[in-house]
Design a protein around this motif. Structure first.
Motif, mmCIF file in Angstrom:
data_model
loop_
_atom_site.group_PDB
_atom_site.id
_atom_site.type_symbol
_atom_site.label_atom_id
_atom_site.label_comp_id
_atom_site.label_asym_id
_atom_site.label_seq_id
_atom_site.Cartn_x
_atom_site.Cartn_y
_atom_site.Cartn_z
ATOM 1 N N ARG A 194 -72.961 30.360 -95.545
ATOM 2 C CA ARG A 194 -73.237 31.112 -96.544
ATOM 3 C C ARG A 194 -74.344 32.283 -96.294
ATOM 4 O O ARG A 194 -74.425 33.304 -96.923
ATOM 5 C CB ARG A 194 -73.840 30.323 -97.811
ATOM 6 C CG ARG A 194 -72.912 29.224 -98.196
ATOM 7 C CD ARG A 194 -73.290 28.432 -99.620
ATOM 8 N NE ARG A 194 -72.409 27.654 -99.932
ATOM 9 C CZ ARG A 194 -72.698 26.187 -99.858
ATOM 10 N NH1 ARG A 194 -73.738 25.762 -98.847
ATOM 11 N NH2 ARG A 194 -71.970 25.334 -100.077
ATOM 12 N N GLU A 195 -75.081 32.070 -95.170
ATOM 13 C CA GLU A 195 -76.078 32.887 -94.674
ATOM 14 C C GLU A 195 -76.037 32.682 -93.334
ATOM 15 O O GLU A 195 -75.989 31.397 -92.599
ATOM 16 C CB GLU A 195 -77.242 33.041 -95.160
ATOM 17 C CG GLU A 195 -78.070 31.482 -95.296
ATOM 18 C CD GLU A 195 -79.392 31.564 -95.974
ATOM 19 O OE1 GLU A 195 -79.853 32.498 -96.063
ATOM 20 O OE2 GLU A 195 -80.053 30.404 -95.948
ATOM 21 N N VAL A 196 -76.913 33.545 -92.455
ATOM 22 C CA VAL A 196 -77.104 33.578 -91.002
ATOM 23 C C VAL A 196 -78.680 33.564 -90.847
ATOM 24 O O VAL A 196 -79.312 34.591 -91.688
ATOM 25 C CB VAL A 196 -76.340 34.275 -90.005
ATOM 26 C CG1 VAL A 196 -74.846 33.865 -90.022
ATOM 27 C CG2 VAL A 196 -76.466 35.656 -90.438
ATOM 28 N N THR A 197 -79.053 33.227 -89.843
ATOM 29 C CA THR A 197 -80.503 33.303 -89.857
ATOM 30 C C THR A 197 -81.152 33.842 -88.445
ATOM 31 O O THR A 197 -80.244 33.879 -87.581
ATOM 32 C CB THR A 197 -81.473 31.801 -90.144
ATOM 33 O OG1 THR A 197 -81.014 31.020 -89.098
ATOM 34 C CG2 THR A 197 -80.736 31.208 -91.403
ATOM 35 N N SER A 198 -82.196 33.560 -87.930
ATOM 36 C CA SER A 198 -82.698 34.138 -86.557
ATOM 37 C C SER A 198 -82.464 33.132 -85.531
ATOM 38 O O SER A 198 -82.770 33.117 -84.392
ATOM 39 C CB SER A 198 -84.202 34.390 -86.661
ATOM 40 O OG SER A 198 -84.890 33.312 -87.116
ATOM 41 N N CYS A 199 -81.591 31.879 -86.200
ATOM 42 C CA CYS A 199 -81.108 30.811 -85.196
ATOM 43 C C CYS A 199 -80.200 31.415 -84.272
ATOM 44 O O CYS A 199 -79.986 30.973 -83.263
ATOM 45 C CB CYS A 199 -80.808 29.767 -85.946
ATOM 46 S SG CYS A 199 -79.931 28.131 -85.002
ATOM 47 N N LEU A 200 -79.404 32.373 -84.557
ATOM 48 C CA LEU A 200 -78.381 32.923 -83.477
ATOM 49 C C LEU A 200 -79.151 33.306 -82.241
ATOM 50 O O LEU A 200 -80.113 33.982 -82.245
ATOM 51 C CB LEU A 200 -77.913 34.247 -84.427
ATOM 52 C CG LEU A 200 -76.920 34.008 -85.683
ATOM 53 C CD1 LEU A 200 -76.459 35.254 -86.226
ATOM 54 C CD2 LEU A 200 -75.600 32.979 -85.250
ATOM 55 N N PRO A 201 -78.417 32.825 -81.235
ATOM 56 C CA PRO A 201 -78.880 33.434 -79.877
ATOM 57 C C PRO A 201 -79.179 35.048 -79.799
ATOM 58 O O PRO A 201 -78.231 35.782 -80.272
ATOM 59 C CB PRO A 201 -77.905 32.917 -79.043
ATOM 60 C CG PRO A 201 -76.855 31.883 -79.746
ATOM 61 C CD PRO A 201 -76.715 32.364 -81.278
ATOM 62 N N LYS A 202 -80.332 35.460 -79.315
ATOM 63 C CA LYS A 202 -80.427 36.644 -79.238
ATOM 64 C C LYS A 202 -79.808 37.432 -77.917
ATOM 65 O O LYS A 202 -79.953 38.644 -77.750
ATOM 66 C CB LYS A 202 -81.930 37.213 -78.927
ATOM 67 C CG LYS A 202 -82.629 36.531 -80.168
ATOM 68 C CD LYS A 202 -82.210 36.898 -81.517
ATOM 69 C CE LYS A 202 -83.179 36.325 -82.517
ATOM 70 N NZ LYS A 202 -82.733 37.148 -83.889
ATOM 71 N N SER A 203 -79.160 36.580 -77.074
ATOM 72 C CA SER A 203 -78.469 36.919 -75.856
ATOM 73 C C SER A 203 -77.142 37.269 -75.999
ATOM 74 O O SER A 203 -76.587 37.877 -74.971
ATOM 75 C CB SER A 203 -78.666 35.931 -74.855
ATOM 76 O OG SER A 203 -78.081 34.797 -75.065
ATOM 77 N N LEU A 204 -76.614 37.248 -77.167
ATOM 78 C CA LEU A 204 -75.054 37.520 -77.282
ATOM 79 C C LEU A 204 -74.472 38.844 -76.889
ATOM 80 O O LEU A 204 -75.281 39.937 -77.267
ATOM 81 C CB LEU A 204 -74.859 37.193 -78.688
ATOM 82 C CG LEU A 204 -74.959 35.588 -79.082
ATOM 83 C CD1 LEU A 204 -74.679 35.331 -80.398
ATOM 84 C CD2 LEU A 204 -73.871 34.680 -78.051
ATOM 85 N N HIS A 205 -73.333 38.745 -76.400
ATOM 86 C CA HIS A 205 -72.832 40.214 -76.419
ATOM 87 C C HIS A 205 -71.589 40.273 -77.248
ATOM 88 O O HIS A 205 -71.259 41.268 -78.014
ATOM 89 C CB HIS A 205 -72.264 40.489 -75.164
ATOM 90 C CG HIS A 205 -73.244 40.628 -73.998
ATOM 91 N ND1 HIS A 205 -72.898 40.910 -72.564
ATOM 92 C CD2 HIS A 205 -74.774 40.795 -74.110
ATOM 93 C CE1 HIS A 205 -74.141 41.170 -71.966
ATOM 94 N NE2 HIS A 205 -75.152 41.073 -72.936
#
Length: 787
Positions: free
Chosen positions: A456-467
């Motif tokens: 339902r939502e995304v947070t800053s938990c997502l990896p910052k290194s993603l391409h």
């Protein structure tokens, strides 16, 4: 009589023959799109139809009732590249049936009734890449080189349940096939060397269940000719025992590196025995797909150590007694094999657990696919050593755990955070719904698939290194995470009403965001992404405003390349354009420039109104309306009876002429013998009533109406009203007295009857000379007496 019957019979025969030999119209098919792709499948066609366009590129005639292919059936379709004739009743093809299809690349004749194959059919098909002849009724392949003319053929599918023999010259001329499929479940004769005439093959699928059980030498000859080190062998549709495994030895002896067993049914012991035959082979990849194993395994069978195997592939494998199957780490000969594996796939096989002891042995594993199984958060913790990656899977680069039963995103990040070489992670089709605010991920992670996870939502938990990040088919409405290195983003199938802010994606090049409830796209939104090159945003919910339609038609293509077809961009509003493709939308000037158009309309209306008012004034429309109203009132008023007429004359005059009326007219007429009774508005109207009603009532009660016409009379509104009301009885009751000369130009044109009366000189004119006045009065009295 006999001659008459003979004549009738000959006539009927002639008509019948004419009907029989006359060409009957072909059925038609017009189910073609703008890309010249025609789908005429499942249409109950009994012959090749006439296509609506000669420029057809792809034609699907599958699942009809076509029985023959005639010489002229495809003669008009020179651009045809794909022809699908699967599932018909074709039993014969004329020699020149495909002769005009020199651009044909795909031909599917599978599942028909062809009982023979002719090399002449394929003689002109030099551009053919794909040929499917499976599922027919021919009993032999060979005698002549059938495929010699098809120098570009890359996929060949041959065989059926009736095929009995294959001869030596069948496959001469085939230099390189990417895929070769052969079905010969009832094959009885094979001439050795027939398949070896194909110079090279990337992948072979062979289904020869009957020969495996009845003719070991024939099976061995076939597998020997097809087995080459560079060829992947797929052996399909087998139900065998331990005694029928001898033909497999030739596969391993010929140095085949990649083998897949598909749709295999046998006991555990048979599989283990087959594995035992691989000793001294060069196998690097072993696969099992759609297989079923039964019985209890005998782990005392000798297991060879395979020095080269680095891939193990399992898909949809059913274990009849899975609870009896031992863990891999308990089979000592397999320990070294597990330690060498680099790729492991256990897909769609109801795997719900993997002991961490087994995982510890996978020291060189780089790729692991556990998709479509039954792992939970708890069992995945066990398989991944509870996140202690320094113990297991420390070499893993790609991990797929999609379509399982994972629920905790926090557990997920905990288990993978120590995998320092992990580059791609697929956890799609699980049920996370939410994610924590902060997570730890390996810095090596470049690809993350979170599609269809009910987020339902995304947070800053997502990896910052993603391409590359895939968040498609969730329940997201916004995406504002700043991932600076992201180059590809998938957001399709969510609830976005507009594009995300491009300022968060400095290097984004590819954006997939179709099937969202978009309202519109704008130039500024696209430009904010900076490096965006590819966009896929097709949906049927666009508000087709003039700004958006113009941008889509003329500017969007210059900013980005649309990955999907322009036909997938559909208007939902305005209502008149609902369901219309945006590229076909046409909006009026009023819709595109509402403010300017409304202003112009208002100015136009104002000009029209002013013009109408001017024209009404010039044409005296108001007067004519008043005239009509007076006429209607006169019609509605009852006609006065004779006993109600009490005046000899009603005097209509201007207030400026009252002195002449009161000092000359009234004394002269009322003092006459006998006297005339006059009606004057100043004297005889009752006070308090509506003056217009009083005027009409006085006129109705008077025999005559005296109009004292002067310049003042013409300009007086009340005099005009009196004249208008009396307009209908002017010739009968009206008497005009001109006190002064009045030029015709001064009389309004609407007083047409007044002009007519004055032009005919039927009026009295007040004389200037005193000696003429007695005659004037006498004439007036005589006229009044005639009433």
């Amino acid at each position: 009589m006999g001659e008459c019957k003979m004549f009738v019979l000959l006539t009927l025969l002639t008509l019948s023959w004419g009907w029989w030999v006359s060409p009957h119209p072909k059925p038609k098919c017009d189910r073609c799109n703008e890309n010249f792709v025609c789908d005429c499948s499942s249409s109950n066609l009994q012959e090749v139809p006439a296509i609506s366009t000669r420029s057809v590129i792809s034609l699907d005639l599958s699942f009809n009732e076509i029985k023959t292919i005639e010489q002229d059936d495809f003669s008009e379709y020179n651009n045809l590249q794909v022809l699908i004739l699967r599932g018909n009743m074709i039993s014969s093809i004329t020699e020149q049936g495909f002769s005009t299809l020199r651009k044909l690349e795909v031909l599917d004749l599978s599942d028909n009734h062809l009982n023979d194959l002719s090399d002449i059919w394929f003689k002109s098909l030099s551009s053919l890449h794909h040929l499917n002849l499976l599922g027919n009724e021919y009993e032999t392949v060979g005698g002549k080189p059938l495929f010699r003319s098809m120098t570009q053929l890359s996929t060949l599918m041959v065989g059926n349940q009736f095929l009995a023999s294959v001869s030596e010259n069948s496959f001469i001329g085939l230099y390189h096939l990417q895929s070769f499929v052969f079905h010969g479940s009832n094959l009885r004769s094979y001439q050795p060397g027939s398949f070896s005439q194909i110079n090279s093959i990337d992948e072979v699928t062979v289904s020869i269940a009957g020969p495996f059980q009845t003719n070991t030498s024939l099976t061995t000859d076939i597998l020997r000719d097809l087995s080459r080190p560079e060829t992947r062998i797929i052996v399909s549709d087998l139900k065998i025992s331990r005694q029928e495994l001898t033909p497999f030895q030739v596969i391993f002896q010929k140095g085949v590196k990649n083998i897949l067993l598909r749709n295999l049914s046998c006991s555990f012991d048979t599989v283990l025995t087959l594995y035992g035959l691989t000793q001294h082979s060069l196998l690097t990849s072993i696969g099992l797909e759609d297989c079923e194993f039964y019985g209890e395994p005998n782990i005392t069978i000798h297991f060879p150590v395979l020095d080269f195997v680095d891939e193990f592939y399992v898909r949809n494998v059913k274990l009849d007694q899975f609870y009896m199957f031992p863990a891999f780490h308990e089979i000592n000969p397999l320990l070294k094999v597990l330690m060498r594996l680099k790729r492991v796939s256990l897909i769609e096989s109801n795997v719900f657990a993997m002991p961490h002891v087994t995982t510890l042995l996978l020291t060189h594993l780089e790729y692991m696919d556990l998709s479509k199984n039954q792992f939970t958060d708890l069992t995945l913790r066990e398989a991944l050593c509870d996140g202690q990656i320094f113990l297991c899977l420390h070499s893993i680069k790609v991990f797929n755990i999609s379509s399982n039963y994972l629920k905790s995103f926090d557990t997920l990040s905990h288990l993978f955070k120590g995998m320092e070489k992990l580059a791609a992670l697929d956890v799609s089709l699980n049920v996370f719904r939410t994610m924590p605010k902060v997570c730890a991920w390996p810095q090596s992670l470049r690809f993350l698939n979170l599609s269809s996870c009910q987020l339902r939502e995304v947070t800053s938990c997502l990896p910052k290194s993603l391409h590359i990040l895939d968040l498609s088919y969730n329940d997201l409405m916004v995406f504002e995470q700043n991932i600076t290195d992201l180059t590809e983003l998938h957001l399709s199938g969510n609830r976005f009403k507009t594009l995300p802010e491009g300022k968060h994606f400095d290097h984004l090049e590819v954006l997939y965001i179709k099937s969202n409830p978009f309202i519109f796209l704008s130039q500024n939104q696209i430009r904010n992404f900076g490096d965006l090159k590819i966009l896929e945003a097709g949906t049927d919910t666009y508000v087709c405003s003039c700004e958006f339609v113009n941008f889509f038609k003329y500017e969007l293509g210059h900013l980005v390349s649309l990955k999907d077809s322009r036909q997938t961009y559909i208007c939902s509003s305005p209502f008149a354009l609902r369901g219309t493709k945006v590229s076909d939308a046409q909006l009026s000037v009023f819709e595109c420039h509402a403010a300017v158009s409304f202003s112009a309309l208002c100015v136009f209306v104002l000009v029209v109104v002013i013009g109408a008012m001017v024209m009404c004034h010039k044409l005296h429309v108001v007067w004519y309306l008043r005239m009509t109203w007076a006429w209607l009132q006169a019609k509605r008023r009852p006609v006065a009876r004779e006993d109600q007429v009490c005046y000899d004359a009603f005097v209509s005059y201007s207030e400026n002429d009252a002195e002449w009326v009161e000092e000359l007219l009234v004394p002269e007429l009322e003092g006459a013998q006998p006297p005339f009774r006059l009606c004057l508005h100043k004297r005889d109207f009752l006070p308090g009533g509506w003056i217009a009603d009083s005027i009409m009532a006085a006129m109705e009660k008077s025999h005559r109406i005296l109009f004292i016409v002067t310049q003042h009379f013409v300009q007086s509104d009340w005099c005009r009203l009196e004249l208008e009301y009396s307009h209908f009885r002017l010739f009968d009751a009206g008497i005009l007295i001109l006190l002064e000369p009045i030029p015709d130009s001064t009389i309004p044109t609407r007083f047409c009857k007044l002009r007519k009366v004055m032009n005919s000189r039927t009026y009295l004119e007040w004389p200037e000379e005193d000696n003429e006045r007695p005659r004037f009065w006498q004439s007036l009295k005589d006229t009044l007496q005639m009433a």
